[in-house]
Design an enzyme around this catalytic site. Sequence first.
Site, short mmCIF file in Angstrom:
data_model
loop_
_atom_site.label_atom_id
_atom_site.label_comp_id
_atom_site.label_asym_id
_atom_site.label_seq_id
_atom_site.Cartn_x
_atom_site.Cartn_y
_atom_site.Cartn_z
N HIS A 1 0.87 -1.19 0.00
CA HIS A 1 0.00 0.00 0.00
C HIS A 1 0.91 1.24 0.00
O HIS A 1 2.01 1.20 0.55
CB HIS A 1 -0.83 -0.05 1.29
CG HIS A 1 -1.93 0.97 1.36
ND1 HIS A 1 -1.70 2.28 1.69
CD2 HIS A 1 -3.27 0.87 1.17
CE1 HIS A 1 -2.84 2.95 1.70
NE2 HIS A 1 -3.82 2.11 1.39
N ASP B 1 2.79 -4.78 8.03
CA ASP B 1 1.61 -3.92 7.89
C ASP B 1 0.40 -4.85 8.01
O ASP B 1 0.07 -5.56 7.05
CB ASP B 1 1.68 -3.22 6.54
CG ASP B 1 0.39 -2.48 6.21
OD1 ASP B 1 -0.57 -2.55 7.01
OD2 ASP B 1 0.34 -1.85 5.14
N GLN C 1 -4.72 -5.45 6.81
CA GLN C 1 -5.71 -6.38 6.26
C GLN C 1 -5.71 -7.73 6.98
O GLN C 1 -6.50 -8.61 6.65
CB GLN C 1 -5.45 -6.61 4.77
CG GLN C 1 -5.55 -5.34 3.93
CD GLN C 1 -6.95 -4.76 3.90
OE1 GLN C 1 -7.94 -5.47 4.12
NE2 GLN C 1 -7.06 -3.48 3.62
N LYS D 1 -10.57 -0.55 10.09
CA LYS D 1 -10.68 -1.75 9.28
C LYS D 1 -10.91 -2.98 10.16
O LYS D 1 -11.19 -4.06 9.66
CB LYS D 1 -9.39 -1.97 8.47
CG LYS D 1 -9.13 -0.89 7.43
CD LYS D 1 -7.84 -1.19 6.69
CE LYS D 1 -7.27 0.02 6.01
NZ LYS D 1 -7.99 0.40 4.79
N CYS E 1 -4.57 2.20 -3.86
CA CYS E 1 -3.35 2.78 -3.28
C CYS E 1 -2.17 1.83 -3.42
O CYS E 1 -1.36 1.69 -2.49
CB CYS E 1 -3.54 3.16 -1.81
SG CYS E 1 -4.80 4.39 -1.56
#
Lengths: 406, 138
Positions: free
Chosen positions: A121, A198, A201, A224, A364
Amino acid sequence: MTFDIAKVRRQFPILSEIIDGRPVHYLDNGASAQTPLAVIDAVRSYETTSRANVLRGVHRLAERATELYENARADVARFLGVEPMEIVFTGGCTAAINLVAYSYGPLLKRGDRVLISELEHHSNIVPWQLLRQRSGIELDMLPVTTDGQIDLGALSKMLTSETRLISLAHVSNVTGALLDVRKVVEAAKAVGAKVMLDGAQRAPHGPLDLKALGVDFYVFAGHKAYGPNGIGVLWARPELLDAMPPFHGGGSMIGRVTLAETTWAPPPRRFEAGTPPIGPAIGLGAACNWMAALDWTATHEHEMGLVQRVLDGLQKIDGTQILGPASLQNRYPVVSFLLDGVHPHDVAQTLDSFGVAVRAGHHCAQPLMDRFDLDGTTRVSIAPYNDNSDIDVLLTGVRHAATTLR
Amino acid sequence: MSEYQSSELYQARIVALAKSKTGAGKLASPTKSARRDNPLCGDRVTIDVTLDNGKIAEIAHQVRGCLLCQASAAALAKTAVGRDASGIAELRHDAERAIGREAGKAHEPFDAFEPVASHKSRHECVLLPFEALKDALS
Ligand SMILES: Cc1ncc(COP(=O)(O)O)c(C=O)c1O
């Protein structure tokens, strides 16, 4: 325990909204998930019974607020399998990555290397480019395989004795690919590099055991993960947090301030200058508890069953193509696809007229789009509250786009 | 099937304009050309023109973008020849009227974009070819 979809759905009031005569089929969870009553109630309770600033007051409301805020830190820590004092609340996932770039970055010197990948991202690319401008580090990019996974086969070639940090998506926000963390950590150890994941998700799909994963930094976003907006999390090993200078200066992050000099508070407060997002942090604590209370073996099975339904359904529609792992192996419930001859925005717009919310575009992740020479994809991202009808209406909408727009 | 509802945005005339591909491609030796990107959605339009006394003699466009952008570029190619910059500005007013940004009734072919009016997030898709052409003419 098993997975009771009706019970889960009841906790999300927005799922019973009717918009323009149609029910909500929300499949844009990768952008922002919906929020359950447990979170709404926790925030409401803080705002209506305990609202005050934290850390600064001796009055009872301030004490209540501080306790709730610190309890939230403990809830998040439990969710990640770490200690509360290792949790830094930030404004979001992007803010957390920037915090690492600005506070861990100064510990790197000119010529040191940071390794990312082609599928990151933008928020895990641009902060490192900015660090490169500030301090002359070098940035390397792991390539991506044809089925949308980070190509770890290239690790040995790309790692050097100058590599200090490897920062990768735990789960891709475009292809859904799940990173083989063990491989990355092993390779990093061999050259003495740190590993940051990261988890934007990954965090929405159940508790983690970061100590067992063996990574050094972990970040994710509240909104999220069924929590409020405006809150994110950085976890880092305590010795790293200790060594890192602050990013923002202000109240709460100091030891002692004189005109000549200021000493820093210990972590995590060193990195939480000013009044933090108190209500959102409390909401995120509740979201972590809400997630932790689900049976994730059953929940994951439910989510991946829906992924299979998407993959099978798309395969039956002429001219569709999946960008990502073709099977359920090594993936999480994010599915990107292409419909030959129809632009992703037109697919998404058509789906909206069926009441189906998906995301279309570059997500992104422009370097990844360049890698596949694409303008964008249509992305379906699934949460525990999604059901078969969400997927069936999605597929009906894609078929409609296929017959009317090409 | 009850959930099978037609999409209000993609009316036959917009789809037909896009599929007409009027002006799609490149010019062999353009007097001017310009490229415009929409950083939000990634749409990209390149417009080539040849000019004769400040007026457009030929026009071609390459669109990497959605159906609305393709349809708008085609509508522009249908109507741009013989116009100078101020003539193109008139067409743009027509497009702006169609999507409800300006008062008044749009003329053919831009009136086809009236269904876009209620979809604010898609207005830029219709206007991007105009932006590229403006750059090419300036
Ligand atoms: C993989 C990944 N990383 C980082 C982010 C940035 O999150 P936020 O915009 O909440 O800071 C996102 C959000 O889209 C993401 O999907």
